[in-house]
Design a protein around this motif. Structure first.
Motif, short mmCIF file in Angstrom:
data_model
loop_
_atom_site.label_atom_id
_atom_site.label_comp_id
_atom_site.label_asym_id
_atom_site.label_seq_id
_atom_site.Cartn_x
_atom_site.Cartn_y
_atom_site.Cartn_z
N VAL A 121 -3.78 4.38 10.91
CA VAL A 121 -4.40 5.63 11.38
C VAL A 121 -3.54 6.82 10.96
O VAL A 121 -4.05 7.81 10.41
N PHE A 122 -2.24 6.77 11.22
CA PHE A 122 -1.35 7.88 10.88
C PHE A 122 -1.38 8.18 9.39
O PHE A 122 -1.72 9.29 8.96
N SER A 123 -1.04 7.20 8.59
CA SER A 123 -0.96 7.42 7.14
C SER A 123 -2.34 7.62 6.53
O SER A 123 -2.52 8.48 5.65
N GLY A 124 -3.31 6.86 6.99
CA GLY A 124 -4.66 6.97 6.43
C GLY A 124 -5.26 8.35 6.63
O GLY A 124 -5.91 8.90 5.73
N THR A 125 -5.06 8.93 7.81
CA THR A 125 -5.60 10.28 8.04
C THR A 125 -4.89 11.31 7.17
O THR A 125 -5.53 12.22 6.66
N LEU A 180 0.82 -1.21 0.00
CA LEU A 180 0.00 0.00 0.00
C LEU A 180 0.86 1.26 0.00
O LEU A 180 0.54 2.24 -0.68
N GLY A 181 1.93 1.24 0.76
CA GLY A 181 2.83 2.40 0.78
C GLY A 181 3.48 2.65 -0.56
O GLY A 181 3.61 3.80 -0.99
N MET A 182 3.85 1.58 -1.24
CA MET A 182 4.45 1.73 -2.57
C MET A 182 3.43 2.25 -3.58
O MET A 182 3.73 3.14 -4.39
N VAL A 183 2.22 1.72 -3.52
CA VAL A 183 1.15 2.18 -4.43
C VAL A 183 0.84 3.66 -4.14
O VAL A 183 0.72 4.46 -5.07
N ALA A 184 0.72 4.00 -2.86
CA ALA A 184 0.45 5.39 -2.50
C ALA A 184 1.58 6.31 -2.95
O ALA A 184 1.34 7.41 -3.45
N GLY A 185 2.82 5.85 -2.79
CA GLY A 185 3.96 6.65 -3.23
C GLY A 185 3.95 6.87 -4.73
O GLY A 185 4.22 7.97 -5.21
N ALA A 186 3.64 5.83 -5.47
CA ALA A 186 3.57 5.96 -6.93
C ALA A 186 2.45 6.92 -7.33
O ALA A 186 2.63 7.77 -8.21
N PHE A 187 1.30 6.78 -6.67
CA PHE A 187 0.19 7.70 -6.96
C PHE A 187 0.58 9.13 -6.62
O PHE A 187 0.28 10.06 -7.37
N GLY A 188 1.26 9.32 -5.50
CA GLY A 188 1.70 10.65 -5.10
C GLY A 188 2.67 11.26 -6.08
O GLY A 188 2.66 12.47 -6.33
N SER A 189 3.53 10.44 -6.66
CA SER A 189 4.52 10.93 -7.61
C SER A 189 3.94 11.23 -8.98
O SER A 189 4.47 12.05 -9.72
N HIS A 190 2.86 10.55 -9.33
CA HIS A 190 2.33 10.68 -10.69
C HIS A 190 0.92 11.26 -10.70
O HIS A 190 0.71 12.36 -11.21
N GLY A 191 -0.05 10.58 -10.14
CA GLY A 191 -1.44 11.01 -10.20
C GLY A 191 -1.77 12.21 -9.35
O GLY A 191 -2.52 13.10 -9.75
N LEU A 192 -1.23 12.27 -8.14
CA LEU A 192 -1.56 13.34 -7.22
C LEU A 192 -1.08 14.69 -7.74
O LEU A 192 -1.76 15.70 -7.59
N ARG A 193 0.07 14.71 -8.36
CA ARG A 193 0.63 15.96 -8.88
C ARG A 193 -0.26 16.57 -9.96
O ARG A 193 -0.24 17.78 -10.17
N TRP A 212 1.95 13.66 1.75
CA TRP A 212 1.60 12.37 1.14
C TRP A 212 2.82 11.46 1.10
O TRP A 212 2.75 10.28 1.42
N GLY A 213 3.97 12.03 0.70
CA GLY A 213 5.20 11.24 0.66
C GLY A 213 5.61 10.73 2.03
O GLY A 213 6.05 9.59 2.18
N THR A 214 5.44 11.56 3.05
CA THR A 214 5.75 11.14 4.41
C THR A 214 4.86 9.97 4.82
O THR A 214 5.33 8.97 5.36
N ASN A 229 5.94 6.83 2.98
CA ASN A 229 7.18 6.29 3.54
C ASN A 229 6.94 5.58 4.88
O ASN A 229 7.46 4.49 5.11
N TYR A 230 6.16 6.20 5.74
CA TYR A 230 5.87 5.57 7.03
C TYR A 230 5.12 4.26 6.85
O TYR A 230 5.34 3.31 7.60
N THR A 231 4.25 4.19 5.87
CA THR A 231 3.52 2.95 5.62
C THR A 231 4.50 1.84 5.23
O THR A 231 4.42 0.72 5.75
#
Length: 135
Positions: free
Chosen positions: A97-101, A32-45, A58-60, A63-65
């Protein structure tokens, strides 16, 4: 230490917590952290209204995930801590909880403003989980 050895879990074997649960939860968190990181680098921007601070947050969270997932996987392999009743659940729940929020706040800040104060609680759970492994 009341009869505990290096191979004896801290809180006994009667627990429902099993090393396989930590391993699987860790693997899921890493993914999930890797998917979120990829989304943050590409889709979120590409999403309008997203600020550089939100991308950094989002990157933080991503990474924590990943880090907490890897931590859970390591805990699952340790003979003494693999069935620890507090550490694994606290790390897993705290990470979600941390990353999800943070993810929710970045994607829909206006709808989830109330989650802001919840984020540190997740971080506190993560820290307490890892700290409990020291004792």
């Amino acid at each position: 230490m009341s009869g505990l050895t290096e191979s004896t879990p801290l809180l006994g074997r009667a627990s429902l917590v099993r090393p396989q649960m930590f391993w699987r939860a860790g693997a899921i968190l890493v993914t999930l952290g890797m998917v979120a990181g990829a989304f943050g680098s590409h889709g979120l921007r590409k999403k309008s209204g997203i600020t550089p601070d939100q991308i950094q947050a989002w990157g933080t969270a991503s990474n924590y995930t990943v880090f907490n997932g890897l931590g859970l996987m390591l805990v699952s392999m340790h003979p003494r801590f693999a069935t620890h009743r507090f550490a694994g659940p606290a790390i897993a729940i705290g990470s979600v909880v941390f990353s999800g929020t943070i993810f929710a706040l970045v994607l829909a800040r206006d709808r989830f403003k109330w989650l802001g104060p919840v984020t540190p609680l997740g971080g506190s759970f993560m820290m307490a989980g890892f700290l409990s492994l020291a004792f």
